[in-house]
Design an enzyme around this catalytic site. Structure first.
Site, mmCIF file in Angstrom:
data_model
loop_
_atom_site.group_PDB
_atom_site.id
_atom_site.type_symbol
_atom_site.label_atom_id
_atom_site.label_comp_id
_atom_site.label_asym_id
_atom_site.label_seq_id
_atom_site.Cartn_x
_atom_site.Cartn_y
_atom_site.Cartn_z
ATOM 1 N N ARG A 1 0.800 -1.172 -0.073
ATOM 2 C CA ARG A 1 0.019 0.066 -0.073
ATOM 3 C C ARG A 1 0.932 1.451 -0.122
ATOM 4 O O ARG A 1 0.290 2.248 -0.396
ATOM 5 C CB ARG A 1 -1.040 -0.222 1.129
ATOM 6 C CG ARG A 1 -2.205 -1.007 0.856
ATOM 7 C CD ARG A 1 -3.254 -0.935 2.012
ATOM 8 N NE ARG A 1 -4.391 -1.746 1.869
ATOM 9 C CZ ARG A 1 -5.191 -2.110 2.635
ATOM 10 N NH1 ARG A 1 -4.924 -1.964 3.915
ATOM 11 N NH2 ARG A 1 -6.222 -2.949 2.012
ATOM 12 N N LYS B 1 -20.490 -15.123 0.938
ATOM 13 C CA LYS B 1 -21.876 -14.973 1.399
ATOM 14 C C LYS B 1 -22.710 -14.161 0.269
ATOM 15 O O LYS B 1 -21.976 -13.280 -0.527
ATOM 16 C CB LYS B 1 -22.295 -14.079 2.669
ATOM 17 C CG LYS B 1 -21.835 -14.777 3.907
ATOM 18 C CD LYS B 1 -22.245 -13.709 4.939
ATOM 19 C CE LYS B 1 -22.066 -14.100 6.211
ATOM 20 N NZ LYS B 1 -22.014 -12.929 7.215
ATOM 21 N N GLY C 1 -9.694 -7.548 -2.597
ATOM 22 C CA GLY C 1 -10.008 -8.334 -1.356
ATOM 23 C C GLY C 1 -9.228 -9.771 -1.757
ATOM 24 O O GLY C 1 -8.020 -9.822 -2.251
ATOM 25 N N GLY D 1 -13.822 -3.428 0.826
ATOM 26 C CA GLY D 1 -15.215 -3.094 0.951
ATOM 27 C C GLY D 1 -15.488 -1.701 -0.209
ATOM 28 O O GLY D 1 -16.661 -1.763 -0.689
HETATM 29 P P1 AMP Z 1 -15.351 -12.902 0.505
HETATM 30 O O1 AMP Z 1 -14.915 -11.803 1.517
HETATM 31 O O2 AMP Z 1 -16.857 -12.800 0.801
HETATM 32 O O3 AMP Z 1 -14.961 -12.727 -0.719
HETATM 33 O O4 AMP Z 1 -15.090 -14.444 1.245
HETATM 34 C C1 AMP Z 1 -13.790 -14.856 0.935
HETATM 35 C C2 AMP Z 1 -13.709 -16.065 2.187
HETATM 36 O O5 AMP Z 1 -14.726 -17.093 1.438
HETATM 37 C C3 AMP Z 1 -12.429 -16.905 2.099
HETATM 38 O O6 AMP Z 1 -11.964 -16.636 3.148
HETATM 39 C C4 AMP Z 1 -12.775 -18.114 1.561
HETATM 40 O O7 AMP Z 1 -12.360 -19.181 2.567
HETATM 41 C C5 AMP Z 1 -14.341 -18.262 1.922
HETATM 42 N N1 AMP Z 1 -14.968 -19.298 1.108
HETATM 43 C C6 AMP Z 1 -14.978 -19.633 -0.399
HETATM 44 N N2 AMP Z 1 -15.511 -20.834 -0.687
HETATM 45 C C7 AMP Z 1 -15.903 -21.307 0.673
HETATM 46 C C8 AMP Z 1 -16.458 -22.466 0.900
HETATM 47 N N3 AMP Z 1 -16.776 -23.316 -0.144
HETATM 48 N N4 AMP Z 1 -16.959 -22.800 2.135
HETATM 49 C C9 AMP Z 1 -16.507 -21.842 3.095
HETATM 50 N N5 AMP Z 1 -15.817 -20.658 2.946
HETATM 51 C C10 AMP Z 1 -15.559 -20.399 1.713
#
Ligand code: AMP
Length: 420
Positions: free
Chosen positions: A40, A206, A375, A398
């Site tokens: 950064r 999510k 991210g 974010g």
């Molecule tokens: P995000 O911040 O929403 O992009 O989520 C990233 C996180 O989603 C990472 O830490 C991954 O380990 C998690 N992730 C991705 N696929 C899965 C899965 N099938 N089950 C549980 N966590 C997951």
């Protein structure tokens, strides 16, 4: 409307207040805080070089961590000043406060091209509250304002928003730094009229975090590929079984609405046809939050869409990898946000790394523009050693998600419009 950029400013001899993103990871080593990753800091060098060459008197402000409105020695920016001095090859003064007499005195002594870094703005509660009085105190030393902290632009804080408003009111200019300019170009302008096919890859934990992005991109994309845990909510919405996978059962209506909208807009919307699965086993160990650590055992490919009741989906499967990569290979524009599985665990990283390779190859072989939306997908591309083989990687987590949702970011809205 397009925003003024630092290239448009007359800065010689002017005190330019520059908000940067120096929220770098640090760890204690022999009683001292040491910077673990200076990405950064490096990312601000183009803007700083331009300002130094232009003869600006540069006042840098940033936040670090969450000190909750009071001084916290482990979250001081002092080590960043030393690191920055190394990187720019000239002295960087540091003031152990961000407002008040000490700041005014040091800024008053700056010569053209000099740099001072002020202490963590979040040592004051007025920063996050965007308190008008605190913003006035910060703005006291500023003639022009530059924001190069895209990663903090979704926050309407004193240093990201309040100061800019005050500087503008006084007749000063508020401009995007070069890093911010690139973020706005790639996450904004480039996706307005993308070269087609435009393929969007979304993953991560999510659906609820990304549904607004999905909804907006359904207006623009030709194909949307869904991986990660959020795919299981789509499976559930289709009446498929997801076993012990991470899922949001209360979001199946939202998932179904997205699928309906995709059909209406003639967007191909693909969810995984197979998965890597593993058996979750509760252990006696506790994690940082005091909850039992779950280990994942006996991983294997589950070649059909339903996931058995005692198993958890942890990655996309090989058939899905193939169909996703075939789609990616034909793309002319690619936007990727979120991993395809629990890629932090090497056993479940194949899907994410295969997608990363396909994105890099398509950038090279098909002349596609590839935009990595911040991210964990940036981490995945970097872990795969492909960071220099994609068109653009966002520095915002974010902030990039909110920007992709179409939200107006307070730190961007406060910048001066470019008059054409
Ligand atoms: P995000 O911040 O929403 O992009 O989520 C990233 C996180 O989603 C990472 O830490 C991954 O380990 C998690 N992730 C991705 N696929 C899965 C899965 N099938 N089950 C549980 N966590 C997951």
């Amino acid at each position: 409307m397009a925003k003024l950029t630092v290239n448009d400013l007359e800065v010689r001899g002017k005190r330019v207040f520059v908000r940067v993103d120096y929220n770098v990871p640090m760890a204690e080593q022999n009683g001292q805080m040491v910077i673990n990753d200076d990405t950064r800091i490096r990312a601000t060098l183009p803007t700083l070089d331009l300002l130094i060459k232009g003869g600006a008197r540069i006042i840098l402000t940033a936040h670090l961590g969450r000190p909750d409105g009071k001084p916290e020695p482990t979250m001081s920016l002092r080590p960043v000043a030393a690191k920055l001095a190394d990187l720019v090859g000239r002295p960087v003064a540091f003031v152990d406060d961000c407002i008040g007499e000490k700041v005014e005195k040091t800024v008053g002594a700056l010569k053209d091209g000099d740099i001072v870094l002020l202490e963590n703005t979040r040592f004051y509660a007025g920063e996050e509250a965007n308190d008008a009085g605190f913003a006035e105190q910060l703005a006291k030393v500023a003639e022009h304002y530059v924001n190069d902290a895209f990663g903090a632009a979704h926050r309407g804080h004193a240093s990201t928003e309040g100061v800019a408003r005050i500087v503008a009111k006084r007749g000063g200019k508020c401009a995007a730094g070069l890093l911010m300019e690139r973020e706005l170009q790639f996450l904004g302008d480039e996706l307005e009229n993308p070269a087609r096919p435009f393929v969007v890859i979304l993953g991560g934990a999510k659906v609820s975090d990304k549904i607004k992005v999905i909804d907006r991109l359904l207006e623009k994309a030709d194909t949307i590929l869904i991986g990660g845990a959020m795919a299981y909510t789509f499976k559930l919405a289709q009446g498929l079984r997801v076993g012990k996978s991470l899922v949001e059962p209360d979001k199946t209506d939202v998932a179904s609405a997205a699928v309906d909208k995709a059909a209406e807009k003639k967007v191909d919307f693909l969810i995984p046809s197979d998965n890597v699965v593993a058996r979750p086993v509760k252990t006696d160990k506790l994690n940082k939050k005091g909850k039992p650590v779950i280990e994942l055992h006996d991983h294997r490919v589950n070649a059909e869409p339903n996931i058995p009741d005692d198993l958890e989906g942890v990655d996309i499967g090989p058939a899905t990898v193939k169909s996703f990569c075939d789609v990616i290979a034909k793309a002319k524009t690619i936007l990727w946000n979120g991993p395809m599985g629990i890629f932090e665990d090497k056993r479940f990283a194949d899907g994410t790394f295969a997608v990363a390779r396909a994105v890099a190859e398509t950038t090279k072989n098909n002349g596609a523009k590839s935009i990595i939306g911040g991210g964990d997908s940036v981490k995945a591309i970097n872990n795969a050693g492909l960071g220099d083989q994609v068109t653009f990687m966002s520095t915002g987590g974010g902030a990039s998600l909110e920007f992709l949702e179409g939200a107006v970011l307070p730190g961007v809205a406060a910048l001066s419009d470019k008059k054409i």
